[in-house]
Design a protein around this motif. Structure first.
Motif, PDB file in Angstrom:
ATOM      1  N   TYR A  27      78.963  48.156  22.457  1.00 50.31           N
ATOM      2  CA  TYR A  27      79.565  49.182  23.307  1.00 50.31           C
ATOM      3  C   TYR A  27      81.013  48.809  23.632  1.00 50.31           C
ATOM      4  O   TYR A  27      81.910  49.652  23.634  1.00 50.31           O
ATOM      5  N   ASN A  28      81.226  47.549  23.905  1.00 49.47           N
ATOM      6  CA  ASN A  28      82.566  47.069  24.255  1.00 49.47           C
ATOM      7  C   ASN A  28      83.521  47.172  23.068  1.00 49.47           C
ATOM      8  O   ASN A  28      84.678  47.583  23.219  1.00 49.47           O
ATOM      9  N   LEU A  29      83.036  46.810  21.894  1.00 48.84           N
ATOM     10  CA  LEU A  29      83.867  46.891  20.685  1.00 48.84           C
ATOM     11  C   LEU A  29      84.274  48.333  20.392  1.00 48.84           C
ATOM     12  O   LEU A  29      85.438  48.610  20.066  1.00 48.84           O
ATOM     13  N   ILE A  30      83.297  49.244  20.494  1.00 50.43           N
ATOM     14  CA  ILE A  30      83.609  50.647  20.200  1.00 50.43           C
ATOM     15  C   ILE A  30      84.569  51.209  21.243  1.00 50.43           C
ATOM     16  O   ILE A  30      85.456  52.010  20.919  1.00 50.43           O
ATOM     17  N   ALA A  31      84.421  50.769  22.482  1.00 50.14           N
ATOM     18  CA  ALA A  31      85.360  51.203  23.524  1.00 50.14           C
ATOM     19  C   ALA A  31      86.782  50.745  23.206  1.00 50.14           C
ATOM     20  O   ALA A  31      87.750  51.471  23.438  1.00 50.14           O
ATOM     21  N   LYS A  34      87.782  52.493  19.712  1.00 49.91           N
ATOM     22  CA  LYS A  34      87.671  53.949  19.846  1.00 49.91           C
ATOM     23  C   LYS A  34      86.599  54.558  18.948  1.00 49.91           C
ATOM     24  O   LYS A  34      85.877  55.458  19.353  1.00 49.91           O
ATOM     25  N   LYS A  35      86.479  54.085  17.715  1.00 43.76           N
ATOM     26  CA  LYS A  35      85.457  54.585  16.794  1.00 43.76           C
ATOM     27  C   LYS A  35      84.844  53.413  16.044  1.00 43.76           C
ATOM     28  O   LYS A  35      85.529  52.435  15.740  1.00 43.76           O
ATOM     29  N   ILE A  36      83.551  53.559  15.709  1.00 43.33           N
ATOM     30  CA  ILE A  36      82.875  52.478  15.006  1.00 43.33           C
ATOM     31  C   ILE A  36      83.504  52.246  13.633  1.00 43.33           C
ATOM     32  O   ILE A  36      83.565  51.112  13.150  1.00 43.33           O
ATOM     33  N   LYS A  49      91.877  39.865  18.270  1.00 43.97           N
ATOM     34  CA  LYS A  49      92.908  40.321  19.203  1.00 43.97           C
ATOM     35  C   LYS A  49      92.491  41.576  19.965  1.00 43.97           C
ATOM     36  O   LYS A  49      92.584  41.639  21.202  1.00 43.97           O
ATOM     37  N   ILE A  50      92.027  42.599  19.216  1.00 46.99           N
ATOM     38  CA  ILE A  50      91.675  43.875  19.855  1.00 46.99           C
ATOM     39  C   ILE A  50      90.255  43.828  20.418  1.00 46.99           C
ATOM     40  O   ILE A  50      90.008  44.271  21.542  1.00 46.99           O
ATOM     41  N   GLY A  51      89.335  43.268  19.638  1.00 43.34           N
ATOM     42  CA  GLY A  51      87.938  43.232  20.055  1.00 43.34           C
ATOM     43  C   GLY A  51      87.621  42.149  21.059  1.00 43.34           C
ATOM     44  O   GLY A  51      86.524  42.124  21.620  1.00 43.34           O
TER      45      GLY A  51
END
Length: 375
Positions: A27-31, A34-36, A49-51
């Motif tokens: 859930y956190n990664l997709i947040a 933005k998209k899977i 970095k982003i995840g």
């Protein structure tokens, strides 16, 4: 099943297979991405970095991503196996995912289901309790389940021995619907003596059987606390009939409190262990003492959407003209007294006097912030 849904399920399974990645992380990664699909096109450095993944965890995720084709093959086999028993699987982002369940803390990311959920199942009450039910507990369970399904309320439970079984059998006996949430795969019936109940729910289309565990999963003890959070998550409220102080029903109560669900309890005999838990949660103001189903309906009626099979009798005769005028302007949605007074061209003070009278008669209920609604 559409290819887009298969693609999404395969990618979720791919992420879940990485050590250190659970539903909350996904859930956190997709947040963050933005998209899977953006996760699967990300570089290793972007996962870090982003995840916000640690380098070792990001590496495990990345290694799975480059093996995605294997997960397409396995999801195809899993869907075929589910189809063979008339079941389906879907994810948090699919339309059929129960709306109430979406709002709990870390909801299941994938659900497996036999049967169908319908609009009426949004008005559901969980009935839970001990596996060692007394005759009193059995009698009260059947009485409450009967009265609730007559109000078109779906009964949710865990299909365990005891109170769960009596509640769900009663729902079917009195032509209602029931949802069984189990702690095993949909092809593993536990306890075995509930095979008939399991089949009736599914084959008679009288509800659904739901699990977050894939086919073949055995009913390990660790599965049941997780199952209990789904039972409460699918329900507007939880009715506890009998439970010991450390029973599984107490776990469901605690989940329900965390999920902002209404908790109800049937008081029990002070001299038996099966009543210790119910009497405790009443005494600690964790649950509302109930003696009849109307006690539950009155507490939840503003959250129950279907037209009920019967209504709670209210004193509506002998109203003054002012009271009749005010009542005609109210419905089940709370309205602030200032807006109400303006709508019917009455002063706030006149409205308040009438509202208090109607509240005393059990026709109107007051809510925080000086808002009122018709019961």
């Amino acid at each position: 099943m559409e290819n887009l849904q298969k693609d999404k399920l395969a990618k979720i399974k791919c992420l879940l297979a990485a050590e250190g990645i659970g539903p909350a992380r996904i859930y956190n990664l997709i947040a963050k991405f933005k998209k899977i699909n953006f996760i699967f096109s990300a570089k290793l450095t972007e996962l870090i970095k982003i995840g916000k993944l640690s380098p070792p965890t990001a590496k495990k995720v990345y290694n799975n991503i480059i093996r995605l084709e294997q997960f397409y093959n396995s999801i195809e086999k899993e869907i075929n196996a589910l189809n063979s028993i008339g079941a389906e699987m879907y994810s948090f982002w699919d339309e059929q995912y129960p709306a109430l369940l979406k709002n709990i803390y870390t909801p299941p990311i994938i659900l497996y289901q036999l049967g169908k959920l319908i609009e009426a199942d949004k008005s559901a009450i969980a009935i839970v309790g001990t596996r060692q039910a007394t005759n009193y507990g059995k009698l009260q369970t059947e009485r409450f389940a009967k009265e609730l399904v007559e109000q078109r309320i779906t009964i949710v439970s865990g299909m365990a021995r005891g109170i769960d079984t009596y509640a769900q059998n009663a729902a079917l006996k009195y032509n209602g619907r029931t949802i069984a949430v189990i702690g095993s795969g949909l092809d593993v019936v536990y306890p075995a003596e509930n095979k008939n109940l399991f089949n009736k729910i599914h084959t008679e289309k009288r509800g659904a059987i739901i699990s977050e565990y894939p086919l073949g999963t055995i009913p390990d003890a660790v599965n049941f606390p997780r199952r209990n959070r789904i039972i409460s998550g699918l329900s507007l409220g939880i009715l506890v009939v009998e439970t010991r102080i450390n029973g599984g029903a107490m776990q469901t109560v605690n989940f329900g409190i965390d999920q902002n669900r209404e908790i109800f309890a049937v008081p029990g005999n002070l001299s038996i262990p099966q009543s210790v838990g119910t009497n405790y949660i009443i005494r600690k103001n964790m649950a509302k003492l109930v003696q009849k189903s109307d006690d539950i309906i009155e507490e939840l009626q503003l959250r129950i959407k279907p037209v009920l099979g019967k209504t709670v009798p209210k004193e509506i005769e002998g109203l003054s003209l002012f009271e009749q005028k005010l009542l005609s302007a109210l419905n089940s949605e709370p309205i602030h007294i200032d807006a109400l007074a303006k709508n019917i061209n009455m002063s706030v003070s006149e409205c308040l006097v009438c509202l208090l009278t109607l509240e005393f008669k059990g026709i109107v209920k007051q809510f925080p912030g000086k808002t009122f609604a018709r019961i």
